[in-house]
Write a protein that holds these residues in place. Structure first.
Motif, mmCIF file in Angstrom:
data_model
loop_
_atom_site.group_PDB
_atom_site.id
_atom_site.type_symbol
_atom_site.label_atom_id
_atom_site.label_comp_id
_atom_site.label_asym_id
_atom_site.label_seq_id
_atom_site.Cartn_x
_atom_site.Cartn_y
_atom_site.Cartn_z
ATOM 1 N N GLY A 181 0.571 -1.313 0.084
ATOM 2 C CA GLY A 181 -0.085 0.144 0.118
ATOM 3 C C GLY A 181 0.828 1.361 0.006
ATOM 4 O O GLY A 181 0.390 2.372 0.001
ATOM 5 N N GLY A 182 2.138 1.193 0.122
ATOM 6 C CA GLY A 182 2.872 2.186 -0.160
ATOM 7 C C GLY A 182 3.926 2.682 0.977
ATOM 8 O O GLY A 182 4.648 3.645 0.859
ATOM 9 N N ASN A 183 3.804 1.783 2.134
ATOM 10 C CA ASN A 183 4.387 2.186 3.529
ATOM 11 C C ASN A 183 5.423 1.085 3.777
ATOM 12 O O ASN A 183 4.842 0.242 4.884
ATOM 13 C CB ASN A 183 3.823 2.794 4.453
ATOM 14 N N GLU A 184 6.479 0.874 3.398
ATOM 15 C CA GLU A 184 7.388 -0.403 3.832
ATOM 16 C C GLU A 184 7.701 -0.175 5.310
ATOM 17 O O GLU A 184 8.001 -1.033 5.876
ATOM 18 C CB GLU A 184 8.760 -0.450 2.922
ATOM 19 N N LYS A 185 7.415 1.216 5.684
ATOM 20 C CA LYS A 185 7.989 1.551 7.356
ATOM 21 C C LYS A 185 6.853 1.607 8.131
ATOM 22 O O LYS A 185 6.911 1.980 9.324
ATOM 23 C CB LYS A 185 8.828 2.720 7.253
ATOM 24 N N ALA A 186 5.785 1.029 7.798
ATOM 25 C CA ALA A 186 4.541 0.941 8.742
ATOM 26 C C ALA A 186 4.795 0.340 9.886
ATOM 27 O O ALA A 186 5.300 -0.756 9.913
ATOM 28 C CB ALA A 186 3.349 0.665 7.809
ATOM 29 N N LYS A 187 4.318 0.885 11.129
ATOM 30 C CA LYS A 187 4.499 0.056 12.247
ATOM 31 C C LYS A 187 3.446 -0.909 12.516
ATOM 32 O O LYS A 187 2.318 -0.661 12.247
ATOM 33 C CB LYS A 187 4.535 1.076 13.524
ATOM 34 N N VAL A 188 3.845 -2.165 13.056
ATOM 35 C CA VAL A 188 2.787 -3.002 13.362
ATOM 36 C C VAL A 188 2.909 -3.388 14.701
ATOM 37 O O VAL A 188 3.895 -3.807 15.233
ATOM 38 C CB VAL A 188 3.010 -4.527 12.427
ATOM 39 N N ILE A 189 1.599 -3.324 15.388
ATOM 40 C CA ILE A 189 1.472 -3.660 16.588
ATOM 41 C C ILE A 189 0.484 -4.863 16.945
ATOM 42 O O ILE A 189 -0.494 -4.718 16.402
ATOM 43 C CB ILE A 189 0.984 -2.569 17.558
ATOM 44 N N CYS A 190 0.767 -5.943 17.502
ATOM 45 C CA CYS A 190 0.301 -7.126 17.610
ATOM 46 C C CYS A 190 -0.225 -7.344 19.129
ATOM 47 O O CYS A 190 0.538 -6.876 20.039
ATOM 48 C CB CYS A 190 0.643 -8.419 17.411
ATOM 49 N N PHE A 191 -1.267 -8.250 19.380
ATOM 50 C CA PHE A 191 -1.745 -8.338 20.805
ATOM 51 C C PHE A 191 -1.628 -9.831 21.140
ATOM 52 O O PHE A 191 -1.773 -10.610 20.251
ATOM 53 C CB PHE A 191 -3.235 -8.001 20.946
ATOM 54 N N LYS A 192 -1.073 -9.941 22.429
ATOM 55 C CA LYS A 192 -1.110 -11.337 22.905
ATOM 56 C C LYS A 192 -1.803 -11.555 24.218
ATOM 57 O O LYS A 192 -1.616 -10.870 25.242
ATOM 58 C CB LYS A 192 0.252 -11.959 23.083
ATOM 59 N N LEU A 193 -2.739 -12.255 24.076
ATOM 60 C CA LEU A 193 -3.610 -12.567 25.402
ATOM 61 C C LEU A 193 -3.402 -14.075 26.020
ATOM 62 O O LEU A 193 -3.703 -14.854 25.217
ATOM 63 C CB LEU A 193 -5.191 -12.218 25.280
ATOM 64 N N LEU A 194 -3.154 -14.113 27.238
ATOM 65 C CA LEU A 194 -3.016 -15.382 27.951
ATOM 66 C C LEU A 194 -3.880 -15.336 29.155
ATOM 67 O O LEU A 194 -4.461 -14.368 29.505
ATOM 68 C CB LEU A 194 -1.616 -15.631 28.388
ATOM 69 N N ASN A 195 -3.998 -16.484 29.876
ATOM 70 C CA ASN A 195 -4.903 -16.447 31.012
ATOM 71 C C ASN A 195 -4.090 -17.113 32.022
ATOM 72 O O ASN A 195 -3.762 -18.349 32.160
ATOM 73 C CB ASN A 195 -6.104 -17.156 30.708
ATOM 74 N N ASN A 196 -3.952 -16.346 33.291
ATOM 75 C CA ASN A 196 -3.156 -16.983 34.259
ATOM 76 C C ASN A 196 -1.732 -17.341 34.217
ATOM 77 O O ASN A 196 -1.611 -18.527 34.501
ATOM 78 C CB ASN A 196 -4.122 -17.882 35.126
ATOM 79 N N ALA A 197 -1.001 -16.726 33.201
ATOM 80 C CA ALA A 197 0.273 -17.384 32.695
ATOM 81 C C ALA A 197 1.546 -16.819 33.624
ATOM 82 O O ALA A 197 1.197 -15.919 34.159
ATOM 83 C CB ALA A 197 0.477 -16.765 31.343
ATOM 84 N N ASP A 198 2.314 -17.740 33.615
ATOM 85 C CA ASP A 198 3.586 -17.491 34.601
ATOM 86 C C ASP A 198 4.462 -16.595 33.556
ATOM 87 O O ASP A 198 4.307 -16.590 32.408
ATOM 88 C CB ASP A 198 4.219 -18.613 35.186
ATOM 89 N N GLU A 199 5.609 -16.229 34.064
ATOM 90 C CA GLU A 199 6.677 -15.535 33.338
ATOM 91 C C GLU A 199 6.956 -16.379 32.178
ATOM 92 O O GLU A 199 7.347 -15.473 31.072
ATOM 93 C CB GLU A 199 7.586 -14.951 34.282
ATOM 94 N N ALA A 200 7.358 -17.471 32.150
ATOM 95 C CA ALA A 200 7.754 -18.286 31.449
ATOM 96 C C ALA A 200 6.941 -18.472 29.925
ATOM 97 O O ALA A 200 7.490 -18.388 29.247
ATOM 98 C CB ALA A 200 8.419 -19.816 31.911
ATOM 99 N N ALA A 201 5.804 -18.759 30.346
ATOM 100 C CA ALA A 201 4.741 -18.797 29.471
ATOM 101 C C ALA A 201 4.568 -17.410 28.957
ATOM 102 O O ALA A 201 4.303 -17.559 27.489
ATOM 103 C CB ALA A 201 3.436 -19.287 30.063
ATOM 104 N N LYS A 202 4.532 -16.414 29.482
ATOM 105 C CA LYS A 202 4.247 -15.110 28.730
ATOM 106 C C LYS A 202 5.611 -14.939 27.780
ATOM 107 O O LYS A 202 5.260 -14.442 26.585
ATOM 108 C CB LYS A 202 4.428 -13.989 29.862
ATOM 109 N N GLU A 203 6.669 -15.197 28.231
ATOM 110 C CA GLU A 203 8.078 -14.765 27.327
ATOM 111 C C GLU A 203 7.949 -15.882 26.131
ATOM 112 O O GLU A 203 8.161 -15.262 25.132
ATOM 113 C CB GLU A 203 9.222 -15.118 28.231
ATOM 114 N N LYS A 204 7.501 -16.850 26.456
ATOM 115 C CA LYS A 204 7.609 -17.808 25.311
ATOM 116 C C LYS A 204 6.364 -17.352 24.142
ATOM 117 O O LYS A 204 6.753 -17.315 22.908
ATOM 118 C CB LYS A 204 7.130 -19.466 25.799
#
Length: 222
Positions: A143-166
């Motif tokens: 669409g003309g913007n190779e430098k467009a910023k992409v922001i994604c979401f990650k939702l977990l449920n009751n995750a510990d730090e290791a699961a979040k990082e993975k």
């Protein structure tokens, strides 16, 4: 800025009336869209038909039901228009119904399948769905913007730090997102929406406890 935001949950059809979906309401994406619009940005919101909608009249709202429809809508927007950023908050189904076995017969699942009879037993085979997040950079470049910023979401449920990082590391790896907004469902209440925004090194660059704070931090990063 010109911002594309996605939100709401996908409805994947087993047959013409039965669906598999998730609990996403679309509230976060609607609030983000309204906040970005109030800040003077041009916003397009692609959201589920049954999701909570943004209220600002300047926002261009496009609706979808299935993940396939969501992907098509995003691709059409990004490849035909210049966007500065994509905020991909939609709850995309990881698996979609593929085949149904009932009464000794196997038929293709989907919106076009006839309504199945009640009673008895039914087996539904699911297959993995394409990762929409993996195409966002490429579509924005078309669409003309190779430098467009992409922001994604990650939702977990009751995750510990290791699961979040993975999970976050995996998302960065296949999507090449510029930032990931991380939430844990167990921490979200009617009055609070804790979040962390991370960059690809897994460093937390912002955090807060509400969607307005999230919008402010995302605006700063963009």
């Amino acid at each position: 800025m010109r911002i594309l935001i996605t939100g709401g949950g996908c409805r994947e059809y087993i047959d013409s009336v039965r669906v598999v979906t998730n609990s996403s309401t679309g509230r976060t994406s609607a609030e983000l869209a309204d906040d970005f619009a109030r800040k003077g940005n041009e916003v397009t919101l692609i959201t589920a038909e049954n999701a909570i909608k943004a209220q600002d009249s300047s926002i261009n709202i496009i609706t979808f039901q299935t993940g396939e429809e969501l992907a098509a809508a995003i691709k059409a927007e990004l490849t035909s228009s210049f966007y500065d950023a994509v905020i991909h908050a939609a709850a995309v189904s990881d698996f979609v119904p593929y085949e149904i076995t009932i009464g000794g017969k196997t038929i293709k699942a989907g919106k076009k399948a006839e309504k199945l009879p009640s009673g008895g037993e039914m087996t539904v085979t699911f297959r993995a769905s394409p990762k929409i997040a993996d195409s966002l950079h490429d579509w924005a470049a078309q669409g003309g913007n190779e430098k467009a910023k992409v922001i994604c979401f990650k939702l977990l449920n009751n995750a510990d730090e290791a699961a979040k990082e993975k999970a976050v590391t995996s998302l960065f790896g296949h999507s090449k997102a510029d930032f990931v907004v991380y939430n844990d469902l167990s921490q979200i209440t009617a009055d609070a929406h804790p979040f962390m925004i991370l960059k690809s090194s897994s460093e937390c660059v912002a955090k807060g406890t509400s969607t307005p704070e999230m919008a402010d931090e995302l605006c700063k990063l963009l």
